[in-house]
Design a protein around this motif. Sequence first.
Motif, short mmCIF file in Angstrom:
data_model
loop_
_atom_site.label_atom_id
_atom_site.label_comp_id
_atom_site.label_asym_id
_atom_site.label_seq_id
_atom_site.Cartn_x
_atom_site.Cartn_y
_atom_site.Cartn_z
N LEU A 1 -3.18 -6.14 -3.36
CA LEU A 1 -3.97 -4.29 -2.80
C LEU A 1 -4.98 -4.74 -2.86
O LEU A 1 -5.93 -5.37 -3.33
CB LEU A 1 -3.92 -3.88 -4.12
N VAL B 1 -6.37 1.11 -3.73
CA VAL B 1 -5.03 0.98 -4.07
C VAL B 1 -4.85 0.59 -5.60
O VAL B 1 -4.12 1.71 -6.53
CB VAL B 1 -4.27 0.69 -3.46
N ALA C 1 1.13 -1.17 -0.07
CA ALA C 1 -0.17 0.08 0.26
C ALA C 1 0.75 1.27 -0.22
O ALA C 1 2.31 1.60 -0.67
CB ALA C 1 -1.08 -0.35 1.35
#
Length: 299
Positions: free
Chosen positions: A239, A243, A61
């Motif tokens: 993810l 994101v 992230a």
Amino acid sequence: MRRFPLNADQREAAQAWADFGERTPSKPRHASSVVLLKDSPSGLQTFMTYRPGGSPLGTVAFPGGTIETADDDVTDWVGPSPVAWAKSLGTDDIGLAKRHVVAAIREMFEETGILLAGPDASSLVESISGQEWMRARESIATQESTFGALLERYGLALRTDLLKPLSHWTSPDFAHRRFDVRYFAAARPVNQELSLLSSKGVWGRWVSAAEVVASRNSSVLGDEIGQPNTVGMSLDELLVPGVEIILEKIAAARGCIAYLNHKRPINKYQPTLVVDADGQFCLEVPAVPTSEGAACRER
């Protein structure tokens, strides 16, 4: 609508949610995350980190974390006022808007050493890469001292004009740990060097958004990180949807200035748990407008 697969932690929580019937979801914690950007010959780059422990922000992230009580103590402020930020973020809660901005700058400082603060409205602090500053970051991260105290000690004010609001995402209802996340963007200051926090940094680096998106179906990024919960994993498994969508838009942007200056509505998104044609759980979110040129694809 777009659909995203669930990672291993999410599948367990989704199955429990389905088995025991829908119930009142847990209250999400407010958090902020910063998309740090810089131009490069390979296109626009952003800094990404590995986040252990099943973070609701994703296994990989942007720098970020939860709002803390001490964020209210930060008073030295230049740039848009908390009232203006509340309007930009689409909330009537001025105090919450301020805390999101403070948390964004604080978390980025803790995790990367980049500090959007200066002695006045036209300058930034320099030479903050030594051991003294690393100790200060560690102290703030462990809550032995506060971010506000550090700013006061060095006579610094937050440069809130260097942050741009991006988007607003809330974790799905079934998640055990839920976040209400505000994403911001900022350009890397040319007079500051980036470094991972000594005690917590496992992996982090500048990545070309275009290259990461292009290799999304491979495990190249997860294999590079080399952790048990990343090896062999595709981008979808590393993810969270917010994101991944931000990465797509960065990949399609025509440079840092263009991306930061793009006018975008701050819509709120929350993935919904659905079952696909194969009987598998997945996350469904409204298709994000592609006005920045990103190529959003159906799963």
